[in-house]
Design a protein around this motif. Structure first.
Motif, short mmCIF file in Angstrom:
data_model
loop_
_atom_site.label_atom_id
_atom_site.label_comp_id
_atom_site.label_asym_id
_atom_site.label_seq_id
_atom_site.Cartn_x
_atom_site.Cartn_y
_atom_site.Cartn_z
N UNK A 156 -5.47 35.71 -54.15
CA UNK A 156 -5.68 36.36 -55.44
C UNK A 156 -4.74 35.79 -56.49
N UNK A 157 -5.10 35.97 -57.75
CA UNK A 157 -4.22 35.52 -58.83
C UNK A 157 -2.88 36.23 -58.72
N UNK A 158 -1.82 35.45 -58.83
CA UNK A 158 -0.48 36.01 -58.69
C UNK A 158 -0.04 36.18 -57.25
N UNK A 159 -0.90 35.80 -56.29
CA UNK A 159 -0.56 35.87 -54.88
C UNK A 159 -0.15 34.51 -54.35
N UNK A 160 0.21 34.47 -53.08
CA UNK A 160 0.62 33.19 -52.53
C UNK A 160 0.94 33.25 -51.05
N UNK A 161 1.55 32.17 -50.58
CA UNK A 161 1.85 31.98 -49.17
C UNK A 161 3.23 31.36 -49.02
N UNK A 162 3.90 31.72 -47.95
CA UNK A 162 5.14 31.06 -47.58
C UNK A 162 4.83 30.13 -46.42
N UNK A 163 5.04 28.84 -46.63
CA UNK A 163 4.73 27.83 -45.62
C UNK A 163 6.02 27.31 -45.00
N UNK A 164 6.04 27.21 -43.69
CA UNK A 164 7.21 26.67 -42.98
C UNK A 164 6.79 25.39 -42.27
N UNK A 165 7.58 24.34 -42.43
CA UNK A 165 7.26 23.03 -41.86
C UNK A 165 8.35 22.58 -40.90
N UNK A 166 7.91 21.86 -39.87
CA UNK A 166 8.81 21.08 -39.02
C UNK A 166 8.40 19.63 -39.20
N UNK A 167 9.11 18.90 -40.03
CA UNK A 167 8.67 17.56 -40.40
C UNK A 167 7.37 17.65 -41.17
N UNK A 168 6.35 16.92 -40.72
CA UNK A 168 5.05 16.97 -41.39
C UNK A 168 4.09 17.95 -40.72
N UNK A 169 4.61 18.79 -39.84
CA UNK A 169 3.78 19.77 -39.15
C UNK A 169 3.97 21.14 -39.80
N UNK A 170 2.85 21.75 -40.21
CA UNK A 170 2.91 23.10 -40.77
C UNK A 170 2.99 24.09 -39.62
N UNK A 171 4.11 24.81 -39.53
CA UNK A 171 4.33 25.73 -38.43
C UNK A 171 3.68 27.09 -38.66
N UNK A 172 3.78 27.60 -39.89
CA UNK A 172 3.37 28.98 -40.13
C UNK A 172 2.96 29.16 -41.58
N UNK A 173 1.98 30.07 -41.79
CA UNK A 173 1.56 30.48 -43.12
C UNK A 173 1.68 31.98 -43.17
N UNK A 174 2.47 32.46 -44.11
CA UNK A 174 2.73 33.89 -44.23
C UNK A 174 2.34 34.33 -45.64
N UNK A 175 1.37 35.25 -45.73
CA UNK A 175 0.91 35.68 -47.05
C UNK A 175 2.01 36.47 -47.76
N UNK A 176 2.29 36.09 -48.99
CA UNK A 176 3.30 36.81 -49.78
C UNK A 176 2.72 38.08 -50.38
#
Length: 292
Positions: free
Chosen positions: A272-292
């Motif tokens: 949604x507008x004004x929403x987002x995600x917190x992304x955690x990376x290990x190198x070029x690998x995306x470990x986790x997506x957490x909705x803000x």
């Protein structure tokens, strides 16, 4: 965020690197005579992530940068169901712990030692989940621009459409969350509403806003897949530099870019507008997506 009727709380596994591995923080509560992870109740209207950072600071005097959401814990407390959300947090500062009636001691322990010490099986499970994580090298908050009114009511070029009053309120709220990850860079798509979404964060953190066309929605005649790939590539490039960053983009490219990075199509990345995600990376690998 998981929904629950009852008590909401949040906390974290604060950790710091040492020469022989990682140490995590556990606290002793004299009222209960237990060893546990630092945590506490949400204040009215408080975001769980903000509460987690605040409670870790209040109970252990550790300033932590949240990285990865860990398993949530449910149990009954004071006759009510209780949900506690946890994040792993890199400890970046400490003012010097002072014992009080709530927490009278803290210990920094190897994870295995902390698992043996904590008083509750659910704390041990959270610590085990933390121990199973690869080393996080970068965290990126990815947000969709805040509310900017209806396109049909704006007479100028769409790229110049500004935030409305609702959007500015969303941007101010986002700034408080963005500050929690202590970003070194703020990067925005070209449209005015995207840049304005990061304006409160830029003022709060005293950071410039970098403008990047790779984060824009497709232009007329441009293939959407082309721009989605460009957005995903830009996020990977930022992750490759390490540390923390914030990106503001648009609704027609964010879901596709996140699907590309995760390799998943079974999760709804609509933002949604004004929403987002917190992304955690290990190198070029995306470990986790957490909705803000």
């Amino acid at each position: 965020m998981a929904a629950v009727t009852g008590i909401r709380a949040a906390g974290g596994v604060a950790w710091r690197p040492t020469d022989d591995g990682v140490r995590v923080c556990v606290v002793h509560r004299p009222r209960y005579g237990d060893w546990t992870l630092p945590k506490g109740k949400l204040e009215p209207g408080e975001h769980a992530l903000a509460a987690a950072v605040r409670e870790v600071a209040e109970e252990s005097d550790v300033r932590g940068v949240p990285q990865v959401r860990l398993p949530s814990v449910r149990y009954r407390s004071e006759g009510q169901p209780k949900l506690v959300d946890y994040w792993s947090m890199l400890a970046v500062a400490s003012g010097g712990f002072q014992p009080d009636t709530e927490v009278d001691d803290i210990r920094w322990l190897a994870v295995d030692d902390a698992i043996r010490l904590v008083s509750y099986p659910h704390d041990a499970e959270v610590l085990a989940a933390f121990a199973a994580l690869p080393s996080v090298t970068a965290t990126i908050a990815v947000v969709r621009h805040a509310h900017a009114g209806k396109r049909a009511t704006w007479s100028g070029p769409d790229v110049g459409r500004p935030l409305d009053a609702e959007g500015w309120a969303q941007a101010a709220a986002l700034a408080e969350l963005i500050a929690l990850i202590r970003p070194a860079r703020l990067v925005s798509a070209s449209p005015r509403r995207c840049v304005q979404t990061l304006d409160p964060a830029a003022a709060l953190l005293d950071l410039p806003i970098e403008v990047c066309g790779d984060l824009d929605e497709p232009q007329p005649g441009q293939q959407s897949d082309e721009q989605i790939l460009a957005t995903a590539a830009r996020l990977l490039e930022l992750a490759g530099t390490g540390g923390q960053a914030v990106v503001c983009s648009q609704g027609k490219v964010l879901p596709g870019a996140l699907e590309r990075l995760t390799g998943r199509t079974d999760e709804d990345f609509a933002t949604p507008k004004g929403g987002g995600w917190l992304l955690a990376f290990a190198g070029d690998r995306l470990l986790a997506t957490d909705r803000l």
